[in-house]
Design an enzyme around this catalytic site. Structure first.
Site, mmCIF file in Angstrom:
data_model
loop_
_atom_site.group_PDB
_atom_site.id
_atom_site.type_symbol
_atom_site.label_atom_id
_atom_site.label_comp_id
_atom_site.label_asym_id
_atom_site.label_seq_id
_atom_site.Cartn_x
_atom_site.Cartn_y
_atom_site.Cartn_z
ATOM 1 N N TYR A 152 -2.522 -8.647 -10.423
ATOM 2 C CA TYR A 152 -1.449 -8.659 -9.428
ATOM 3 C C TYR A 152 -0.345 -9.648 -9.804
ATOM 4 O O TYR A 152 0.839 -9.307 -9.771
ATOM 5 C CB TYR A 152 -2.008 -9.028 -8.055
ATOM 6 N N GLU A 168 0.824 -1.216 0.000
ATOM 7 C CA GLU A 168 0.000 0.000 0.000
ATOM 8 C C GLU A 168 0.859 1.268 0.000
ATOM 9 O O GLU A 168 0.467 2.270 -0.600
ATOM 10 C CB GLU A 168 -0.949 -0.005 1.200
#
Length: 541
Positions: free
Chosen positions: A474, A393
């Site tokens: 991803y 993040e």
């Protein structure tokens, strides 16, 4: 990034020795390293000197200080002058680009007992396309069914005149009709009043970033957000796709004033520049954002916090008191990630960055400009999953927040970069076995999709990735950047990362931009690599 299916999360938690996002479990006896891994073996088994070299050079620069720009540089523009507080001194001159960004002024009052935000917003909108705009378009994200809440515009004017409005897609798209088309380069002043309401204790059913639970009242996307203007003309009026991240927006400047009950602590994008008592029970705080793609608003009650500083950026970790060790670990990981990514990509230019523990439940983490949300389950376990998710993040502060892309169309650009950042992070702290484990996890995830005959090009939009969003965006996304690194070599890959960030900061990029920057970094032709990974589903493993 967000885990958008609870079932996927539960399955991963069963599979992983520690719950790491989007990665298969570590093996006690790793299989032979496949060809894809071999070219970068040196990068993950030899100590990296990137961070040390960067920090040595940074220290040398600080030892020879140069005059630092101040708000006086923007004396003729008080709105921009106020934004200086949100920037690191070396990046104040970035605000000279302010004419390219919209300007939001928001004044709002919070009523936590009713989960309600009542506010007024002014935004200056310039037509930045080559064709006239017959209307102005905004997203009301909380009206999407996944949010479980509501955002209503109660009044609206353009240049002081009330105007007609309309909505579509469950009221998540909102527009204002213009009396006369807005010509290219022209600007109008829009004023709106709005009311937003979040659910409470609803993270198991709805989007946890718009919810009040476990000491965090998270009000992501609480205000009308201007739709992105398309370069070819018009607005991005697509319906919001649940698969992947919701928000697609361009860089803007925010000046936000919030009235909040004194027992709550505000957590927002940007930095606080003023606070005062309104009544004995209400405090008023003002924040400026610096150049950001949206403005996050949260309020905590009963959470503890710890803070530190990395290269001038203040880091604050907010956590539940029962998870004090994990809260301190989240701070340490953020420090390490910021140091590593500053060296790898280029310095984070903003003055503050916050990490918050919350009840996300259906996903592990979510990025906002200057703020990341991490699920409380990761703090309770305080294992590798917390470290990996925080690092991922934090990487999104570069890839999504500073360098923008279409998360609803080319999600692999930011998610692939942030996923590969997990590997760069573990390399940077010297955990080379973990870096290889992360890489092998991405490879396993993608290989399973390919063996089922479901491989697709990376350029496939999220709306077409039913059941394979995570393995493609991803998994395959991270592997593309590893393949690029192997193809062009370590020195050129470092140039690519830094040039891509420098070129893309505050801009909206597409895949072709990435290809061009990569080819310039290596002085080579990457058409075949890009075609095989991004434009087609050619065999790449």
């Amino acid at each position: 990034m967000r885990f958008w299916l609870l079932m996927l999360l539960l399955v991963l938690m069963l599979l992983l020795t520690s719950c790491t996002p989007f990665v298969a479990a570590q093996r006690r006896d790793p299989p032979p390293v496949p060809d894809l891994l071999a070219p970068a073996a040196l990068a993950v088994v030899q100590p990296s000197t990137v961070v040390a070299e960067y920090e040595t050079a940074s220290a040398d620069r600080q030892a020879k200080p140069t005059p630092t720009p101040t708000a006086a540089l923007f004396a003729d523009d008080p709105f921009v002058a106020a934004q200086v507080a949100a920037m690191l001194p070396a990046y104040v001159t970035d605000l000279e680009q302010a004419a390219a960004w919209e300007r939001y002024t928001i004044v709002a009052a919070l009523s936590p007992g009713e989960q309600r935000v009542r506010g007024r917003m002014q935004v200056l909108v310039t037509n930045r396309t080559a064709t006239p705009h017959p209307r102005l378009v905004f997203h009301l994200y909380p009206n999407h069914p996944d949010f479980g809440g509501r955002l209503d515009v109660t009044s609206a004017t353009i240049n002081g005149v009330p105007v007609a409005s309309g909505t579509a897609y469950d009221d998540s798209l909102f527009w204002l009709e213009l009396a006369q088309p807005l010509l290219p380069g022209a600007t109008v002043e829009v004023e709106m009043s709005f009311v937003a309401r979040t659910p409470r204790n609803a993270s198991a059913r709805t989007f946890g970033a718009f919810n009040q639970e476990a000491g965090l009242w998270s009000m992501a996307n609480f205000y009308p957000i201007l739709a992105r203007q398309r370069p070819e003309g018009g607005w991005d009026e697509r319906p919001i796709e649940s698969r992947g991240d919701f928000v697609v927006s361009s860089t803007a400047l925010y000046d936000v004033t919030i009235d909040v009950p004194v027992e709550w602590t505000l957590v927002t994008t940007g930095v606080g520049v003023a606070r005062e008592a309104v009544t004995p029970g209400v405090r008023r705080e003002r924040f400026v954002s610096g150049p950001q793609r949206e403005f996050y608003l949260g309020a905590t009650r009963g959470l503890a916090q710890v803070s530190s500083d990395v290269a001038g950026t203040r880091i604050i970790s907010h956590y539940q008191p029962a998870h004090a060790e994990a809260g301190k670990r989240a701070l340490q990981v953020t420090e390490q990630a910021l140091r590593i990514f500053n060296a790898r990509y280029g310095q984070y230019p903003l003055a503050e960055l916050e990490v918050i523990e919350g009840a996300m439940t259906t996903f592990l983490g979510m990025e906002y400009p200057g703020v990341v949300l991490i699920d409380q389950q990761l703090y309770a376990r305080n294992a590798r999953g917390l470290e990996t998710t925080v690092a991922h993040e934090i990487a999104h502060q570069w890839w999504y927040s500073l360098v923008g892309n279409d998360a609803q169309g080319e999600a692999w650009l930011d998610e692939g970069m942030a996923s590969y950042a997990q590997i760069l992070y573990y390399e940077g702290i010297g955990a080379f076995d973990v870096a290889l484990s992360e890489l092998e996890g991405f490879r396993d995830m993608y290989r399973q999709v390919r063996e089922r005959g479901r491989d697709v090009p990376l350029a496939t939009p999220p709306s077409e990735l039913r059941g394979i969003y995570v393995p493609i965006v991803y998994g395959k996304g991270a592997l593309f950047f590893h393949a690029l690194r192997a193809e062009i070599g370590e020195a050129a890959f470092t140039r690519f990362l830094q040039n891509y960030y420098a070129f893309g900061r505050y801009r909206d990029l597409v895949g072709d931009d990435l290809l061009r920057v990569a080819e310039e970094a290596c002085g080579c032709d990457l058409d075949r690599l890009y075609r095989d990974w991004v434009l087609t589903a050619a065999p790449v493993l």
